[in-house]
Write a protein that holds these residues in place. Sequence first.
Motif, PDB file in Angstrom:
ATOM      1  N   UNK A   3      11.857   0.699   2.899  1.00 35.59           N
ATOM      2  CA  UNK A   3      11.538   0.784   4.173  1.00 35.59           C
ATOM      3  C   UNK A   3      11.067   2.350   4.767  1.00 35.59           C
ATOM      4  N   UNK A   4      11.818   3.157   4.151  1.00 33.75           N
ATOM      5  CA  UNK A   4      11.585   4.620   4.344  1.00 33.75           C
ATOM      6  C   UNK A   4      10.162   4.916   3.819  1.00 33.75           C
ATOM      7  N   UNK A   5       9.513   4.346   2.869  1.00 39.55           N
ATOM      8  CA  UNK A   5       8.226   4.602   2.368  1.00 39.55           C
ATOM      9  C   UNK A   5       7.239   3.702   3.300  1.00 39.55           C
ATOM     10  N   UNK A   6       7.555   2.567   3.719  1.00 37.11           N
ATOM     11  CA  UNK A   6       6.855   2.030   4.609  1.00 37.11           C
ATOM     12  C   UNK A   6       6.395   2.704   5.957  1.00 37.11           C
ATOM     13  N   UNK A  61       0.935  -1.072  -0.022  1.00 38.59           N
ATOM     14  CA  UNK A  61      -0.185   0.025   0.009  1.00 38.59           C
ATOM     15  C   UNK A  61       0.836   1.417  -0.023  1.00 38.59           C
ATOM     16  N   UNK A  62       2.087   1.037   0.668  1.00 39.14           N
ATOM     17  CA  UNK A  62       2.955   2.259   0.583  1.00 39.14           C
ATOM     18  C   UNK A  62       3.441   2.805  -0.606  1.00 39.14           C
ATOM     19  N   UNK A  63       3.880   1.555  -1.320  1.00 44.23           N
ATOM     20  CA  UNK A  63       4.549   1.911  -2.403  1.00 44.23           C
ATOM     21  C   UNK A  63       3.655   2.205  -3.637  1.00 44.23           C
ATOM     22  N   UNK A  85      12.478  -4.579  -8.277  1.00 45.83           N
ATOM     23  CA  UNK A  85      12.879  -4.225  -9.570  1.00 45.83           C
ATOM     24  C   UNK A  85      12.130  -2.806  -9.646  1.00 45.83           C
ATOM     25  N   UNK A  86      10.817  -2.733  -9.083  1.00 46.80           N
ATOM     26  CA  UNK A  86      10.275  -1.525  -9.088  1.00 46.80           C
ATOM     27  C   UNK A  86      10.949  -0.289  -8.859  1.00 46.80           C
ATOM     28  N   UNK A 113       4.831   6.224  -4.185  1.00 49.61           N
ATOM     29  CA  UNK A 113       5.455   5.996  -5.519  1.00 49.61           C
ATOM     30  C   UNK A 113       4.674   5.952  -6.963  1.00 49.61           C
ATOM     31  N   UNK A 114       3.185   5.868  -6.448  1.00 51.30           N
ATOM     32  CA  UNK A 114       2.257   5.692  -7.767  1.00 51.30           C
ATOM     33  C   UNK A 114       2.685   4.253  -8.400  1.00 51.30           C
TER      34      UNK A 114
END
Length: 341
Positions: A298-301, A165-167, A216-217, A171-172
């Motif tokens: 992890x930063x985005x999480x 969900x975070x990514x 990869x993303x 990050x769209x």
Amino acid sequence: MATTKKFPEREEKDYQQILTDSVIARMEESKALNWSKPWISCSEAPFNPVTGTRYRGANFVSCLTAGFADPRFFTFNNVRELAVKTGQDIHVKKGAKGIPIFKALQVSYLDKKEGEPDEEGKLRSFVKMKYAGTVFNGAQIEGLEPWIQKVNKVQDFQEAELLSLALQERTNLIVEHSEMGRAYYTQLGHKVHMPNKDLFKSSAAYYDTLAHEFGHSTGPALGRDMTGTKGSAAYAKEELVAELTSMFVCAELGIPHDPAAHENHAAYLESWLQCLKGDKNLIFKAAGQASKSTEFQMKHLQGYKLSHGLVDQVEGQSNKLESKIILPPAKQIARPALVAV
């Protein structure tokens, strides 16, 4: 007239090559067993219980290729300090072979054309991995309580769902599912495609594969070369980065990692072996990029949790954890015996 005895110079070990050879040996073993044995098995991330250091990147790989189930790793000085502090007979077992640990050094140099004044040259830098010392696994140390592996009767994949969900939100990234039995990431639309969950043999296998594609993303955002085509060295390197990323992320989230679960694992192993045999620094480059990918995720999480009120504050991403050492009720001795290796 006195003569000075000359001793032959001691040849410095090539620790980069030693680690690369260790990785190659593990991969070839996996290949010989028809891919049934993972070249790295990771139930828990390696760490140093004395300093609280969490081993990452190439050190994560170096520790795990040693093949121990115990995730604890100690320096010789750690062992000596424990023996002195506790008054117990704690020592490295005779004949134990240490595992190399590395540190990143930034090397700077002046890039200038011939005849060009120094002040007109450009100062450039690069990171080089340098041997930093040796560690020993908890299983190689006499006097420690044996490590008891954590067993989760019911796997909790909530953190992995939150990462997804975070990514997607931050990050769209698009994550889609279908009946097509193929998992992949495409830069076109910044999208991860996954087979439906019921097509996987287990939930763990699903999230393990998802972690690989998430690896990869992160490539475009982190500036990795994503132009390689199948069969090329660039393609093999990117797949190695994604595979190492999935190992690191799974260790962070407590997800069982099984590289053989990936549909193209056999082909990837073959290509990695070819590349590793030609470049002793590849595993360091790939592990470094995988660490950046893991930190990015992890930063985005953490950011997602904070923005949605799931945590009170963002916990700093650190290589440290709470130190915890378990000692057996060993017999006290006046002067701990130590074994030099």
